[in-house]
Enzyme design. Structure first.
Site, mmCIF file in Angstrom:
data_model
loop_
_atom_site.group_PDB
_atom_site.id
_atom_site.type_symbol
_atom_site.label_atom_id
_atom_site.label_comp_id
_atom_site.label_asym_id
_atom_site.label_seq_id
_atom_site.Cartn_x
_atom_site.Cartn_y
_atom_site.Cartn_z
ATOM 1 N N GLY A 144 0.618 -1.205 0.154
ATOM 2 C CA GLY A 144 -0.048 -0.036 0.074
ATOM 3 C C GLY A 144 0.732 1.262 -0.070
ATOM 4 N N CYS A 145 1.953 1.242 -0.051
ATOM 5 C CA CYS A 145 2.913 2.353 -0.176
ATOM 6 C C CYS A 145 3.226 2.737 -1.647
ATOM 7 C CB CYS A 145 4.176 2.168 0.477
ATOM 8 S SG CYS A 145 4.193 2.062 2.322
ATOM 9 N N SER A 146 3.208 4.005 -1.908
ATOM 10 C CA SER A 146 3.513 4.396 -3.236
ATOM 11 C C SER A 146 4.767 4.352 -3.669
ATOM 12 C CB SER A 146 3.046 6.085 -3.256
ATOM 13 O OG SER A 146 3.856 6.707 -2.442
ATOM 14 N N ALA A 147 5.758 4.227 -2.681
ATOM 15 C CA ALA A 147 7.296 3.824 -3.116
ATOM 16 C C ALA A 147 7.278 2.268 -2.412
ATOM 17 C CB ALA A 147 8.321 4.674 -2.375
#
Length: 135
Positions: free
Chosen positions: A46-49
């Site tokens: 769920g992290c963009s990075a």
């Protein structure tokens, strides 16, 4: 690693871009995470990075290795870890990490892309701490 109180004290005197620079600096100060530990099992969803977190335990205390492929995200990871690093697993499991991070007003300072994975990261840390505290 700096304490969350020390970071907050410095952060409060900074504005805008200076706060970004502090986050990037915190990320650079993270203990190196060996590439072999950057696996699908340590990846935070769920992290963009890409963010990897690997827990270790020394007696009752938890120690986390972490990394990200984005400088500001890595700084956010360092900020989260500064709240929990080297504390007893039971304490980390019960800790309100989001409340500890409130003074940093990350949602106001950063885009939602940068902060969307923070709750997932915190959930992973607390679940890991609860599991280790119970064993």
């Amino acid at each position: 690693m700096r304490s969350l109180d020390d970071i907050r004290e410095e952060y409060e005197f900074l504005e805008g871009d200076e706060r970004y620079r502090l986050l990037i600096e915190l990320g650079r100060e993270l203990e190196e995470m060996p590439a072999a530990l950057k696996t699908d099992a340590t990846l935070v969803r769920g992290c963009s990075a890409a963010v990897w977190i690997y827990p270790t335990q020394d007696g009752e205390k938890l120690h986390f290795l972490a990394d990200s492929n984005a400088a500001i995200t890595k700084g956010i990871v360092a900020l989260v870890l500064s709240a929990v690093q080297d504390k007893p697993a039971a304490e980390v499991a019960d800790m309100d990490i989001l409340a500890a991070l409130e003074p940093f007003e990350l949602k106001k300072q950063l885009s939602s892309n940068r902060t969307q994975g923070v709750p997932n990261m915190i959930a992973l840390i607390r679940e890991t701490a609860a599991r280790l505290a119970a064993s």
